[in-house]
Design a protein around this motif. Structure first.
Motif, PDB file in Angstrom:
ATOM      1  N   TYR A  69      23.314  58.528-114.144  1.00  0.00           N
ATOM      2  CA  TYR A  69      24.634  57.930-114.351  1.00  0.00           C
ATOM      3  C   TYR A  69      25.691  58.477-113.390  1.00  0.00           C
ATOM      4  N   TYR A  70      25.207  59.154-112.345  1.00  0.00           N
ATOM      5  CA  TYR A  70      26.145  59.613-111.299  1.00  0.00           C
ATOM      6  C   TYR A  70      26.855  58.412-110.688  1.00  0.00           C
ATOM      7  N   LEU A  71      26.088  57.384-110.389  1.00  0.00           N
ATOM      8  CA  LEU A  71      26.643  56.099-109.981  1.00  0.00           C
ATOM      9  C   LEU A  71      26.082  55.072-110.959  1.00  0.00           C
ATOM     10  N   HIS A  72      26.886  54.681-111.923  1.00  0.00           N
ATOM     11  CA  HIS A  72      26.394  53.778-112.954  1.00  0.00           C
ATOM     12  C   HIS A  72      26.168  52.388-112.378  1.00  0.00           C
TER      13      HIS A  72
ATOM     14  N   ASP B 252      26.627  49.594-113.648  1.00  0.00           N
ATOM     15  CA  ASP B 252      27.688  48.638-113.967  1.00  0.00           C
ATOM     16  C   ASP B 252      28.741  48.566-112.869  1.00  0.00           C
ATOM     17  N   ILE B 253      28.918  49.690-112.162  1.00  0.00           N
ATOM     18  CA  ILE B 253      29.871  49.689-111.031  1.00  0.00           C
ATOM     19  C   ILE B 253      29.385  48.724-109.953  1.00  0.00           C
ATOM     20  N   LEU B 254      28.093  48.733-109.694  1.00  0.00           N
ATOM     21  CA  LEU B 254      27.526  47.842-108.686  1.00  0.00           C
ATOM     22  C   LEU B 254      27.572  46.389-109.149  1.00  0.00           C
TER      23      LEU B 254
ATOM     24  N   GLN C 184      19.343  37.363-111.916  1.00  0.00           N
ATOM     25  CA  GLN C 184      19.765  38.722-111.602  1.00  0.00           C
ATOM     26  C   GLN C 184      21.253  38.937-111.871  1.00  0.00           C
ATOM     27  N   ASP C 185      21.551  40.039-112.528  1.00  0.00           N
ATOM     28  CA  ASP C 185      22.927  40.396-112.860  1.00  0.00           C
ATOM     29  C   ASP C 185      23.486  41.251-111.722  1.00  0.00           C
ATOM     30  N   TYR C 186      23.963  40.566-110.683  1.00  0.00           N
ATOM     31  CA  TYR C 186      24.406  41.238-109.461  1.00  0.00           C
ATOM     32  C   TYR C 186      25.322  40.266-108.712  1.00  0.00           C
TER      33      TYR C 186
END
Length: 475
Positions: free
Chosen positions: A45-48, A50-52, A84-86
């Motif tokens: 979770y350093y870079l979650h 959801d941020i992406l 895809q969720d992106y």
């Protein structure tokens, strides 16, 4: 004086020494794998993700999926890839000269029309006949490439790479079901690391007997037929146990052709997939590692212990053997093609660690097992055999083999809790103890057959896999 008995005794000593080294290597791999998985989840979770997923400034990704005579499942599979969720991605389906109505089904379902497309053939492929886009804005992320058949997945994948507009691409199979956050999870290593990442991979699971709903996994089940059951064990052992350890030491030599994300510029510079390879995924990784060593440029190839992809595996003996013979031939083909790297310090860990490992402890093992059976037979027929010692050694090897697999199952359950019932997990554990007796000999036979095909230069054939399709969950 050299006698047959002396030769046999020296072979037994060699085998004993080899076995000790083999076991030590797997103990080291087990420790490295555990450390890698622990490190991954400590920093997950350093870079979650959801941020992406919510950012408009993230890296663009092209999903490339070759299709040949996939009319039976093509519409369902394409819709699944589009889920895809992106925020920034495209799906590129390459119709590799299908002789059925694969292309027509795509045209009808997705309202496709042929478009003018600026196509640069940076990697040489069979001729591309055209590109298709949808007039329906719902399918704006979909691009269809229609080309002449190249007789390999590699040729079709290269056409997809040439058509891709983004700097990263995922190579997958059109029958694969991807988790909705697959792009986000595979993209993270490219963003988190200061050293250049050129490829990432993740765990692939077997879809046989699983239930799917709306293009996504609904309920996971342990396969209910012979070959898929044992392949589930193989996948657990290789993906969670082996590849996490090699990733930890930056020695990963295989990112599965079913799911891998690559830096497009690096792959193009390396020449793309080699269309004559029978193990195009392993050969590409070997070649891009070779490229980076020759450029003297630091690089990473990362692997994450997430189950991001489900694929159907061979369920009958004919297709299974065809696949494994091809894999064995692809292994020796890759080792031979890149033999100048072998034990060459210029190529760092690739030349000094990972290629020797694949030669001595992957390629050589089936040959040694065959020689062991021959020597044991001669020993029993003509010389005295210490049966107590033979039994103890055999039992030790058997228990070590099963322990490694049980550790893989434990790690998988600790991380994923994949199976929906105690009964399925219990069946899986029972299969662990049957695998060395029932399944392993079939794999050894397939490997030896693949080696013979390579050395006799027998005509290579990829062959087609008959698919059963996915099980749709009932409401």
């Amino acid at each position: 004086m050299i006698t047959l008995e002396n030769i046999i005794r020296k072979f037994e000593i060699f085998t004993a020494f080899y076995s000790v080294i083999y076991i030590l290597i797997y103990i080291i791999l087990a420790i490295l794998s555990y450390l890698a998985i622990k490190s991954y989840y400590n920093s997950k979770y350093y870079l979650h993700k959801d941020i992406l997923i919510k950012s408009n400034h993230t890296l663009g990704v092209s999903i490339i999926a070759p299709a040949y005579n996939e009319a039976f499942t093509i519409v369902y599979n394409v819709k699944s890839l589009l889920l895809q969720d992106y925020p920034k991605f495209e799906v590129i389906i390459i119709n590799d000269g299908s002789t059925d109505d694969t292309l027509q089904k795509l045209i009808d379902e997705f309202s496709l029309v042929k478009v003018d497309f600026f196509y640069q053939e940076k990697i040489t492929t069979q001729p591309v006949k055209g590109h298709y886009k949808s007039i329906n804005p719902v399918y704006a992320k979909l691009l269809i490439v229609d080309k002449e058949n190249g007789k390999s997945k590699a040729d079709a994948s290269n056409a997809g790479i040439n058509s891709a507009k983004y700097s990263l691409f995922i190579c997958t199979d059109v029958d694969c079901i991807l988790r909705k956050d697959t792009i986000a999870m595979l993209t993270k290593p490219f963003i988190e690391n200061t050293t250049k990442v050129i490829a990432t991979g993740a765990a692939i699971r077997i879809s046989n007997s699983c239930e799917f709903k709306d293009g996504m996994l609904y309920k996971s089940h342990y396969p209910d037929t012979f070959f898929p059951r044992f392949q589930e064990l193989e996948y657990l052992r290789s993906f969670l146990f082996g590849r996490m350890a090699w990733s930890k030491t930056n020695c990963l030599l295989l990112v599965s052709g079913g799911l891998g994300m690559f830096d497009k510029a690096t792959v193009i510079e390396a020449g793309g997939y080699w269309h004559q390879s029978l193990g195009e995924d392993m050969e590409l990784i070997t070649r891009i590692r070779r490229l980076m060593h020759e450029k003297r440029e630091p690089f990473l190839i990362k692997y994450i212990p997430e189950s991001l992809c489900w694929t159907e595996v061979p369920s009958d003996s004919v297709i299974f053997l065809r696949q494994r013979v091809r894999w064995a031939r692809g292994l020796i083909q890759t080792l031979y093609l890149h033999k100048k790297m072998f034990l060459n310090p210029k190529y760092g860990k690739t030349g000094l660690v990972i290629l020797p490992h694949y030669f001595f402890f992957e390629f050589f093992v089936p040959i040694l097992e065959l020689l062991g059976i021959i020597v044991l037979t001669i020993d029993i027929l003509f010389f005295s055999v210490n049966y107590d010692f033979l039994f103890i050694v055999s039992l030790f090897v058997y228990l070590f083999y099963t322990t490694i697999t049980l550790i893989s199952i434990y790690l998988d359950q600790l991380v994923h809790r994949q199976y929906s019932s105690i009964r399925e997990l219990s069946t899986l554990i029972v299969m662990v103890f049957l695998e060395p007796i029932l399944y392993h000999p079939i794999n050894v036979y397939a490997s030896l057959k693949g080696y013979i095909h390579f050395f006799t230069n027998k005509e290579k054939k990829w062959g087609a896999m008959t698919r059963q399709g996915f099980i749709n969950a009932k409401d």
